[in-house]
Design a protein around this motif. Structure first.
Motif, PDB file in Angstrom:
ATOM      1  N   ASP A   1      46.945  26.168 109.260  1.00 31.02           N
ATOM      2  CA  ASP A   1      46.625  25.426 108.515  1.00 31.02           C
ATOM      3  C   ASP A   1      45.291  24.736 109.064  1.00 31.02           C
ATOM      4  N   GLY A   2      43.856  24.471 108.060  1.00 35.07           N
ATOM      5  CA  GLY A   2      43.028  24.053 108.920  1.00 35.07           C
ATOM      6  C   GLY A   2      43.141  22.724 109.772  1.00 35.07           C
ATOM      7  N   ALA A   3      42.077  21.983 109.884  1.00 35.85           N
ATOM      8  CA  ALA A   3      42.183  20.542 110.923  1.00 35.85           C
ATOM      9  C   ALA A   3      40.227  20.328 110.561  1.00 35.85           C
ATOM     10  N   GLU A   4      40.912  18.904 110.892  1.00 33.47           N
ATOM     11  CA  GLU A   4      38.638  18.783 110.493  1.00 33.47           C
ATOM     12  C   GLU A   4      38.210  18.628 111.799  1.00 33.47           C
TER      13      GLU A   4
ATOM     14  N   ASN B   1      47.653  50.908 118.614  1.00 41.03           N
ATOM     15  CA  ASN B   1      48.237  49.109 119.535  1.00 41.03           C
ATOM     16  C   ASN B   1      49.380  48.668 118.293  1.00 41.03           C
ATOM     17  N   PHE B   2      49.619  47.769 119.560  1.00 40.93           N
ATOM     18  CA  PHE B   2      50.067  46.189 118.633  1.00 40.93           C
ATOM     19  C   PHE B   2      49.694  45.161 118.744  1.00 40.93           C
ATOM     20  N   GLN B   3      49.438  44.331 117.968  1.00 37.15           N
ATOM     21  CA  GLN B   3      49.453  42.673 118.332  1.00 37.15           C
ATOM     22  C   GLN B   3      49.266  41.958 117.799  1.00 37.15           C
ATOM     23  N   VAL B   4      49.764  40.948 118.139  1.00 38.06           N
ATOM     24  CA  VAL B   4      50.219  39.599 117.148  1.00 38.06           C
ATOM     25  C   VAL B   4      49.076  38.677 116.691  1.00 38.06           C
TER      26      VAL B   4
ATOM     27  N   ILE C   1      50.057  25.587 113.234  1.00 41.76           N
ATOM     28  CA  ILE C   1      50.314  27.823 112.642  1.00 41.76           C
ATOM     29  C   ILE C   1      52.003  27.558 112.034  1.00 41.76           C
ATOM     30  N   ARG C   2      51.544  28.096 111.162  1.00 40.91           N
ATOM     31  CA  ARG C   2      52.320  28.903 109.749  1.00 40.91           C
ATOM     32  C   ARG C   2      52.687  29.911 110.172  1.00 40.91           C
ATOM     33  N   ASN C   3      52.275  30.621 110.781  1.00 42.53           N
ATOM     34  CA  ASN C   3      52.661  32.319 110.487  1.00 42.53           C
ATOM     35  C   ASN C   3      52.426  32.631 111.631  1.00 42.53           C
TER      36      ASN C   3
END
Length: 129
Positions: A89-92, A81-84, A102-104
């Motif tokens: 980064d976190g937020a308060e 199976n393939f999945q993205v 989203i960074r990656n």
């Protein structure tokens, strides 16, 4: 044919004072491309040509890419199976989480039973130049 490995020295980044240790690291021993795979698959069959197989594999890549881009898990039976997946980064607060955080992203592959079984029977050999 066994999987070859190199020996590499690595420091412990969490304990810089500790002595480095040596680890086995898999060493690739050549590569196989889509064209040669299609010839090999066609060679095991009397009804399809390598060109036909290559065309199907190229279309498989296109449709898998499209479905992954739509957020679907692509299940290829016994192959796997393939999945993205994404990391951010976190937020308060939950309300402050947006796509801009989203960074990656990457594609995860989870092998099917046959490939997992192959891993359990691998033989290893130290690479020597």
């Amino acid at each position: 044919m066994p999987v070859k490995y190199n020996v590499t020295e690595r420091k412990n980044l969490q304990d810089p004072q500790a002595a480095p240790k040596f680890y086995a690291s898999a060493k690739a021993d050549g590569e196989v491309n889509l064209k040669s795979l299609s010839k090999e698959i066609a060679g095991g069959s009397t009804t399809v040509s390598d060109t036909d197989v290559l065309a199907v594999l190229n279309d498989l890549i296109k449709v898998v890419s499209r479905h992954l881009a739509d957020g679907k898990i692509v299940k290829l039976g016994d192959f796997g199976n393939f999945q993205v997946s994404i990391s951010s980064d976190g937020a308060e607060t939950a309300a402050k989480v947006t796509s801009s955080l989203i960074r990656n992203n990457k594609i995860n592959f989870r092998p099917g039973a046959d490939l997992r079984d192959m891993l359990s029977t691998l033989k290893y050999e130290k690479y020597s130049r």
